[in-house]
Design a protein around this motif. Structure first.
Motif, PDB file in Angstrom:
ATOM      1  N   LYS A   1      57.141  -8.739  17.725  1.00 58.21           N
ATOM      2  CA  LYS A   1      58.193  -7.821  18.165  1.00 58.21           C
ATOM      3  C   LYS A   1      58.446  -8.026  19.660  1.00 58.21           C
ATOM      4  O   LYS A   1      57.498  -8.259  20.421  1.00 58.21           O
ATOM      5  CB  LYS A   1      57.761  -6.371  17.935  1.00 58.21           C
ATOM      6  CG  LYS A   1      57.689  -5.966  16.491  1.00 58.21           C
ATOM      7  CD  LYS A   1      57.307  -4.501  16.384  1.00 58.21           C
ATOM      8  CE  LYS A   1      57.237  -4.062  14.951  1.00 58.21           C
ATOM      9  NZ  LYS A   1      56.839  -2.651  14.838  1.00 58.21           N
ATOM     10  N   PRO A   2      59.685  -7.938  20.083  1.00 60.04           N
ATOM     11  CA  PRO A   2      59.946  -8.074  21.523  1.00 60.04           C
ATOM     12  C   PRO A   2      59.368  -6.871  22.283  1.00 60.04           C
ATOM     13  O   PRO A   2      59.380  -5.742  21.800  1.00 60.04           O
ATOM     14  CB  PRO A   2      61.476  -8.088  21.605  1.00 60.04           C
ATOM     15  CG  PRO A   2      61.948  -7.466  20.341  1.00 60.04           C
ATOM     16  CD  PRO A   2      60.894  -7.747  19.315  1.00 60.04           C
ATOM     17  N   VAL A   3      58.846  -7.154  23.482  1.00 56.89           N
ATOM     18  CA  VAL A   3      58.264  -6.105  24.309  1.00 56.89           C
ATOM     19  C   VAL A   3      59.391  -5.415  25.066  1.00 56.89           C
ATOM     20  O   VAL A   3      60.246  -6.076  25.663  1.00 56.89           O
ATOM     21  CB  VAL A   3      57.233  -6.701  25.293  1.00 56.89           C
ATOM     22  CG1 VAL A   3      56.585  -5.603  26.121  1.00 56.89           C
ATOM     23  CG2 VAL A   3      56.174  -7.479  24.537  1.00 56.89           C
ATOM     24  N   SER A   4      59.375  -4.080  25.040  1.00 55.39           N
ATOM     25  CA  SER A   4      60.450  -3.345  25.705  1.00 55.39           C
ATOM     26  C   SER A   4      60.293  -3.415  27.226  1.00 55.39           C
ATOM     27  O   SER A   4      59.204  -3.605  27.752  1.00 55.39           O
ATOM     28  CB  SER A   4      60.444  -1.879  25.253  1.00 55.39           C
ATOM     29  OG  SER A   4      59.293  -1.225  25.741  1.00 55.39           O
ATOM     30  N   LYS A   5      61.417  -3.249  27.910  1.00 55.27           N
ATOM     31  CA  LYS A   5      61.397  -3.298  29.372  1.00 55.27           C
ATOM     32  C   LYS A   5      60.561  -2.162  29.940  1.00 55.27           C
ATOM     33  O   LYS A   5      59.933  -2.299  30.989  1.00 55.27           O
ATOM     34  CB  LYS A   5      62.825  -3.229  29.914  1.00 55.27           C
ATOM     35  CG  LYS A   5      63.620  -4.471  29.607  1.00 55.27           C
ATOM     36  CD  LYS A   5      65.010  -4.411  30.190  1.00 55.27           C
ATOM     37  CE  LYS A   5      65.783  -5.674  29.847  1.00 55.27           C
ATOM     38  NZ  LYS A   5      67.123  -5.683  30.408  1.00 55.27           N
ATOM     39  N   LYS A   6      60.547  -1.047  29.253  1.00 53.06           N
ATOM     40  CA  LYS A   6      59.765   0.110  29.690  1.00 53.06           C
ATOM     41  C   LYS A   6      58.275  -0.239  29.705  1.00 53.06           C
ATOM     42  O   LYS A   6      57.546   0.088  30.648  1.00 53.06           O
ATOM     43  CB  LYS A   6      60.040   1.270  28.736  1.00 53.06           C
ATOM     44  CG  LYS A   6      59.561   2.614  29.195  1.00 53.06           C
ATOM     45  CD  LYS A   6      60.006   3.671  28.190  1.00 53.06           C
ATOM     46  CE  LYS A   6      59.694   5.060  28.657  1.00 53.06           C
ATOM     47  NZ  LYS A   6      60.114   6.072  27.688  1.00 53.06           N
ATOM     48  N   LYS A   7      57.810  -0.929  28.659  1.00 52.08           N
ATOM     49  CA  LYS A   7      56.397  -1.310  28.594  1.00 52.08           C
ATOM     50  C   LYS A   7      56.054  -2.345  29.656  1.00 52.08           C
ATOM     51  O   LYS A   7      54.974  -2.311  30.248  1.00 52.08           O
ATOM     52  CB  LYS A   7      56.050  -1.862  27.205  1.00 52.08           C
ATOM     53  CG  LYS A   7      55.929  -0.784  26.161  1.00 52.08           C
ATOM     54  CD  LYS A   7      55.445  -1.354  24.851  1.00 52.08           C
ATOM     55  CE  LYS A   7      55.325  -0.265  23.806  1.00 52.08           C
ATOM     56  NZ  LYS A   7      54.844  -0.780  22.526  1.00 52.08           N
TER      57      LYS A   7
END
Length: 82
Positions: A61-67
């Motif tokens: 899954k792509p990592v969110s910018k928030k994480k």
């Protein structure tokens, strides 16, 4: 081949009994169930190894910018613009 037993009864008469040798029904059922179980396990293993060789690897899954931002703050790297 049948096994013979020679006995005498209380009156002195000779009785010849024949006992058949062979597999009893419980053993036959046990052999059938065991064979089916072994075939099932070997088949599953074969399918598993085939799938491991032929299927492409699972996509992450792509990592969110928030994480990503939260991880950078944990490492002590200041976000750009601050």
């Amino acid at each position: 081949m049948a096994e013979r037993f020679i006995n005498t009864d209380a009156d002195g008469n000779v009785i010849i009994e024949e006992a058949k040798k062979g597999l009893n029904p419980g053993m036959i059922v046990l052999l059938i169930v065991g064979t089916v179980l072994i075939l099932f396990l070997v088949g599953n293993y074969a399918l598993y190894t085939y799938a491991q060789r032929t299927l492409p690897p699972k996509k992450k899954k792509p990592v969110s910018k928030k994480k990503i931002k939260r991880e950078r703050l944990r490492q002590g790297v200041a976000p750009p613009g601050e």
